[in-house]
Design an enzyme around this catalytic site. Structure first.
Site, PDB file in Angstrom:
ATOM      1  N   ARG A 115      -1.496  18.993 -25.920  1.00 42.01           N
ATOM      2  CA  ARG A 115      -1.666  17.550 -25.750  1.00 42.01           C
ATOM      3  C   ARG A 115      -0.968  17.034 -24.497  1.00 42.01           C
ATOM      4  O   ARG A 115      -1.499  16.178 -23.797  1.00 42.01           O
ATOM      5  CB  ARG A 115      -1.157  16.814 -26.999  1.00 42.01           C
ATOM      6  CG  ARG A 115      -1.249  15.293 -26.935  1.00 42.01           C
ATOM      7  CD  ARG A 115      -2.560  14.774 -26.362  1.00 42.01           C
ATOM      8  NE  ARG A 115      -3.741  15.333 -26.997  1.00 42.01           N
ATOM      9  CZ  ARG A 115      -4.955  15.276 -26.506  1.00 42.01           C
ATOM     10  NH1 ARG A 115      -5.166  14.695 -25.336  1.00 42.01           N
ATOM     11  NH2 ARG A 115      -5.968  15.816 -27.149  1.00 42.01           N
ATOM     12  N   LYS A 148       1.092   0.077  -8.290  1.00 42.27           N
ATOM     13  CA  LYS A 148       0.698  -0.277  -9.652  1.00 42.27           C
ATOM     14  C   LYS A 148       0.380   1.001 -10.436  1.00 42.27           C
ATOM     15  O   LYS A 148      -0.750   1.256 -10.855  1.00 42.27           O
ATOM     16  CB  LYS A 148      -0.492  -1.220  -9.630  1.00 42.27           C
ATOM     17  CG  LYS A 148      -0.166  -2.564  -8.969  1.00 42.27           C
ATOM     18  CD  LYS A 148      -1.394  -3.441  -8.821  1.00 42.27           C
ATOM     19  CE  LYS A 148      -1.066  -4.746  -8.103  1.00 42.27           C
ATOM     20  NZ  LYS A 148      -2.252  -5.593  -7.880  1.00 42.27           N
ATOM     21  N   LYS A 180       5.904  -8.769   1.975  1.00 43.72           N
ATOM     22  CA  LYS A 180       4.867  -9.380   1.143  1.00 43.72           C
ATOM     23  C   LYS A 180       5.083 -10.889   1.025  1.00 43.72           C
ATOM     24  O   LYS A 180       6.010 -11.445   1.593  1.00 43.72           O
ATOM     25  CB  LYS A 180       4.833  -8.696  -0.219  1.00 43.72           C
ATOM     26  CG  LYS A 180       4.362  -7.230  -0.126  1.00 43.72           C
ATOM     27  CD  LYS A 180       4.309  -6.550  -1.467  1.00 43.72           C
ATOM     28  CE  LYS A 180       3.274  -7.150  -2.406  1.00 43.72           C
ATOM     29  NZ  LYS A 180       1.896  -6.977  -1.921  1.00 43.72           N
ATOM     30  N   GLU A 213       2.120  -8.724   5.168  1.00 43.45           N
ATOM     31  CA  GLU A 213       0.962  -9.301   4.483  1.00 43.45           C
ATOM     32  C   GLU A 213       0.595 -10.638   5.120  1.00 43.45           C
ATOM     33  O   GLU A 213       1.464 -11.475   5.369  1.00 43.45           O
ATOM     34  CB  GLU A 213       1.294  -9.491   3.007  1.00 43.45           C
ATOM     35  CG  GLU A 213       0.193 -10.132   2.188  1.00 43.45           C
ATOM     36  CD  GLU A 213       0.580 -10.269   0.722  1.00 43.45           C
ATOM     37  OE1 GLU A 213       0.280 -11.323   0.140  1.00 43.45           O
ATOM     38  OE2 GLU A 213       1.200  -9.329   0.169  1.00 43.45           O
ATOM     39  N   ASP A 240      -4.822  -9.893   3.090  1.00 44.73           N
ATOM     40  CA  ASP A 240      -4.829 -10.021   1.638  1.00 44.73           C
ATOM     41  C   ASP A 240      -5.800 -11.097   1.160  1.00 44.73           C
ATOM     42  O   ASP A 240      -5.789 -12.227   1.656  1.00 44.73           O
ATOM     43  CB  ASP A 240      -3.415 -10.356   1.143  1.00 44.73           C
ATOM     44  CG  ASP A 240      -3.316 -10.310  -0.364  1.00 44.73           C
ATOM     45  OD1 ASP A 240      -3.718  -9.290  -0.949  1.00 44.73           O
ATOM     46  OD2 ASP A 240      -2.850 -11.294  -0.964  1.00 44.73           O
TER      47      ASP A 240
END
Length: 324
Positions: A115, A148, A180, A213, A240
């Site tokens: 597994r 992410k 950012k 960004e 962006d």
């Protein structure tokens, strides 16, 4: 046994570098959460310790296989005496119903590892499959993942992206200065933010890639004006959410194209936002260097793979359920 399609070049794809990530510790945690404080009570109850077996990997979906090299580490951690044979390498495309590898040795060890091996391999193969599709559609732009990723699986997820034909974005907060929106808001604007990063890198004698960004064409122009008047470490400009969704699933990339034209190749460019398998080709046509997609890792669909000792029965059931 049907052989897998080896049309994808069979090259060894090494995991990306991380200065502190310990793969064996991650694997150990995965095995420990399965074993708990007793181990596999069902195996101990049903299988004599010296029983040997052979189990085959079976693809239940078409896709790009990833996790072969990682699975070997896992099996070795469980039982170094297990023997593995593969008809594929990481990055090969496989078809539903193919038996693409086998493991033989102590039956208990195979089942204990099963597994954990499949959890890693299915997730990695899902990421690699979507990456391959996006990378093919985006060409000549390159596909990147983002941060992410599943907590604790950063390097594993990014390894799968490489296997699928994508490239890696920064590994974390330490290996690239990425300015950012929140940094920009606190610093007081794009010009102030990039100036602060340049000063910090000089003062600390650091050399690394720098990305900023931008969300509007005016911000792009401000960055370009700063770069034309100052020595800067800036290497890439993120554009962006300049891909605007339209009714019916289409997107308007005119703003993105205008931004790329403004930059004129002076810096690498990266498109971010509203990136899907349906939109990535149009985004890539604008001339951007990179296209980043969080979907590669944050909402991946695992590729269905099984590991079966009774292969014939498994295939019979698979055919009945249209999964083999």
């Amino acid at each position: 046994m049907e052989k897998a399609d080896l049309s994808v070049p069979s090259t060894t794809i090494e995991p990306p570098f991380h200065p502190t990530y310990d793969m064996k510790t991650v694997i150990g945690l995965a095995l420990a959460e399965d074993a708990g404080d007793r181990g596999d009570v069902t195996c101990m109850a049903t299988i004599p310790a010296d029983t040997e077996a052979e189990a085959h990997f079976i693809a239940k979906e078409d896709g790009v296989i990833a996790g072969v090299a990682l699975s070997e580490i896992i099996f070795n951690e469980v039982d170094p005496s297990l023997e593995l044979e593969w008809l594929v390498k990481d990055g090969n495309y496989i078809h539903r119903g193919y038996q693409f590898g086998k493991v033989s040795g102590r039956a208990r060890s195979i089942i204990v590892a099963e597994r954990v091996v499949l959890n890693f391999m299915q997730r990695m193969s899902g990421i690699a499959t979507l990456t391959k599709a996006m990378a093919s559609a985006a060409h000549p732009a390159c596909i990147l993942e983002t941060r992410k990723t599943a907590p604790g699986l950063r390097l594993v997820d990014k390894w799968a992206v490489l296997i699928g034909g994508g490239k890696n974005h920064r590994m974390g907060l330490f290996d690239m200065a990425m300015i950012k929106d929140n940094h920009i808001s606190v610093a007081g604007g794009v010009t102030e933010a990039i100036r602060s990063v340049d000063q910090f890198l000089r003062q600390n004698e650091l050399q690394m890639e720098v990305e900023i960004e931008t969300r509007t064409l005016q911000e792009v122009e401000n960055v370009l004006q700063y770069a034309s008047q100052n020595k800067t470490s800036l290497t890439r400009i993120m554009l962006d959410n300049m891909v605007v969704p339209l009714l019916g699933g289409d997107v308007d990339v005119s703003m993105l194209k205008d931004a790329v034209d403004l930059i004129k190749g002076r810096f690498e460019t990266e498109a971010s936002g509203n990136v899907t398998l349906d939109t990535v080709k149009k985004i890539g046509s604008t001339g951007v260097t990179y296209i980043s997609s969080g979907a590669l890792t944050h909402s991946v669909k695992a590729l269905d793979i099984s590991l079966k000792i009774d292969t014939e029965l498994a295939l019979e059931v698979g055919r009945r359920t249209k999964r083999a």
